[in-house]
Enzyme design. Sequence first.
Site, PDB file in Angstrom:
ATOM      1  N   ASN A  98      -7.514  -7.182 -39.576  1.00 35.58           N
ATOM      2  CA  ASN A  98      -8.076  -7.065 -38.233  1.00 35.58           C
ATOM      3  C   ASN A  98      -7.195  -7.894 -37.305  1.00 35.58           C
ATOM      4  OD1 ASN A  98      -9.561  -7.045 -35.901  1.00 35.58           O
ATOM      5  ND2 ASN A  98     -11.318  -8.180 -36.722  1.00 35.58           N
ATOM      6  N   GLY A 107     -11.575 -17.858 -38.842  1.00 34.98           N
ATOM      7  CA  GLY A 107     -10.584 -18.552 -38.022  1.00 34.98           C
ATOM      8  C   GLY A 107     -10.681 -20.068 -38.096  1.00 34.98           C
ATOM      9  N   GLU A 140     -17.325 -11.534 -33.452  1.00 31.83           N
ATOM     10  CA  GLU A 140     -16.808 -11.820 -32.104  1.00 31.83           C
ATOM     11  C   GLU A 140     -17.399 -10.843 -31.081  1.00 31.83           C
ATOM     12  OE1 GLU A 140     -12.722 -11.773 -33.356  1.00 31.83           O
ATOM     13  OE2 GLU A 140     -13.130 -13.585 -34.514  1.00 31.83           O
ATOM     14  N   HIS A 191     -18.403  -6.760 -35.580  1.00 31.85           N
ATOM     15  CA  HIS A 191     -17.687  -8.019 -35.820  1.00 31.85           C
ATOM     16  C   HIS A 191     -18.401  -9.166 -35.092  1.00 31.85           C
ATOM     17  CE1 HIS A 191     -14.620 -11.072 -36.007  1.00 31.85           C
ATOM     18  NE2 HIS A 191     -14.103 -10.384 -37.011  1.00 31.85           N
ATOM     19  N   GLU A 193     -18.754 -11.490 -43.459  1.00 41.01           N
ATOM     20  CA  GLU A 193     -17.890 -12.486 -42.834  1.00 41.01           C
ATOM     21  C   GLU A 193     -18.760 -13.633 -42.317  1.00 41.01           C
ATOM     22  OE1 GLU A 193     -13.925 -10.635 -41.458  1.00 41.01           O
ATOM     23  OE2 GLU A 193     -15.369 -10.300 -39.857  1.00 41.01           O
ATOM     24  N   SER A 222     -11.001 -16.621 -43.222  1.00 36.07           N
ATOM     25  CA  SER A 222      -9.927 -17.518 -43.681  1.00 36.07           C
ATOM     26  C   SER A 222      -9.370 -17.157 -45.054  1.00 36.07           C
ATOM     27  CB  SER A 222     -10.393 -18.983 -43.647  1.00 36.07           C
ATOM     28  OG  SER A 222     -10.715 -19.351 -42.317  1.00 36.07           O
ATOM     29  N   LYS A 231      -7.326  -8.123 -34.127  1.00 39.11           N
ATOM     30  CA  LYS A 231      -8.033  -8.654 -32.951  1.00 39.11           C
ATOM     31  C   LYS A 231      -7.177  -8.430 -31.682  1.00 39.11           C
ATOM     32  CE  LYS A 231     -10.430 -11.701 -36.096  1.00 39.11           C
ATOM     33  NZ  LYS A 231     -11.059 -12.978 -36.380  1.00 39.11           N
TER      34      LYS A 231
HETATM   35  P1  13P Z   1      -9.628 -15.005 -40.210  1.00 38.11           P
HETATM   36  O1  13P Z   1      -9.041 -14.413 -41.457  1.00 38.11           O
HETATM   37  O2  13P Z   1      -8.613 -15.362 -39.181  1.00 38.11           O
HETATM   38  O3  13P Z   1     -10.566 -16.127 -40.547  1.00 38.11           O
HETATM   39  O4  13P Z   1     -10.524 -13.868 -39.527  1.00 38.11           O
HETATM   40  C1  13P Z   1     -11.423 -13.158 -40.300  1.00 38.11           C
HETATM   41  C2  13P Z   1     -11.958 -12.035 -39.487  1.00 38.11           C
HETATM   42  O5  13P Z   1     -12.660 -12.237 -38.517  1.00 38.11           O
HETATM   43  C3  13P Z   1     -11.581 -10.667 -39.857  1.00 38.11           C
HETATM   44  O6  13P Z   1     -12.332  -9.730 -39.160  1.00 38.11           O
END
Ligand code: 13P
Length: 249
Positions: free
Chosen positions: A9, A172, A96, A94, A166, A212, A11
Site C-alpha cells: 500500500n 507506521g 487512515e 484502511h 492492521e 510495520s 498510500k
Molecule cells: P506500515 O507497513 O508502514 O506500518 O503500514 C502498514 C499499512 O498501513 C498498510 O496498509
Amino acid sequence: MRSKIVAGNWKMNKNLEETETLLTELSGKLPDSEAEVMVAPTFVNLSAAVRNLENSSIQVIAQNMHFAESGAYTGEISADMLLNIGVDTCIIGHSERRAYFGETDEILAKKIKTALKNGIRVMFCFGEELEDRKSGNHFKVVESQLKNALFSLDKDAWSKIILAYEPVWAIGTGETASPEQAQEMHAFIRKTIAEAFDASVADNVSILYGGSVKPGNAAEIFSKPDVDGGLIGGASLVANDFIDIIKAI
Ligand code: 13P
C-alpha cells in the site's frame, strides 16, 4: 484453498516518475513465488501502473473507492472507473481512511456492497487501536468491525473478500504485533467467521497482517498458520525491501 498474498500500500507516496521506476525495479526482481503480489499506487498513477505491469504478474489495486455508482461526488472515484482501467481489486476501510476521512463502519459496508456488485474484489482493512488493546477490548472491537462491514453479505460473496488485520498501533510506528499476537488475532477472526458463516468460508478467506512488516520480521510473522501474507506500507516503497518480504513468504 486460500491464496497467499503480499500487497504494497503505497498510500500518498510516489509521483508518476517514481512510480514507473519502482514498478520497473519490482517486476525486474520479482522472485518466483506462490503468493499473489499486489501494489496500490495512488489513483492518478493507476493507469500508468497497469500499463507498466502489462507483462508482469504483479497486480495493480486501488486504495479506495466511493460507494455511489456515479454522480456529484467531487474528488471521488467509482467502481466503474477502476474496472475501466483494468483495476479489479480495492482496499476498503484502511485505518487512515477511518481516522482522517471519517469513514464509518456504515460507509464501509456501503462501499463493500458497491464493490462486490460491480465485481471488484475487496481487501477489507480493520484493527484495534492501542487503547482497545490496553483495555483488553481488542477482540470485541475487531469482531464488531467485521460484523458491521461483512456479516450481512451472502456466503458466495466471500470468494471476493481478502481481509487485512492492521492493528492501528502497529501502522507506521515500527512497533509490530508479535507473531504470536498476530496468530492469536487471525485465529480469532477465522473462528468468528466460521461461527457467522461456516468453516469453508473461514478456511478459504485470506487474512493478511499489516503494521510495520519489514524484511527482518516478515518470515516469522508469515510462518504462523493463520497469517496468509501481509499488507505492507513503508517497506513496500523500497524495491529490495518489498522483494525480500515477498521472498519471506
Ligand atoms: P506500515 O507497513 O508502514 O506500518 O503500514 C502498514 C499499512 O498501513 C498498510 O496498509
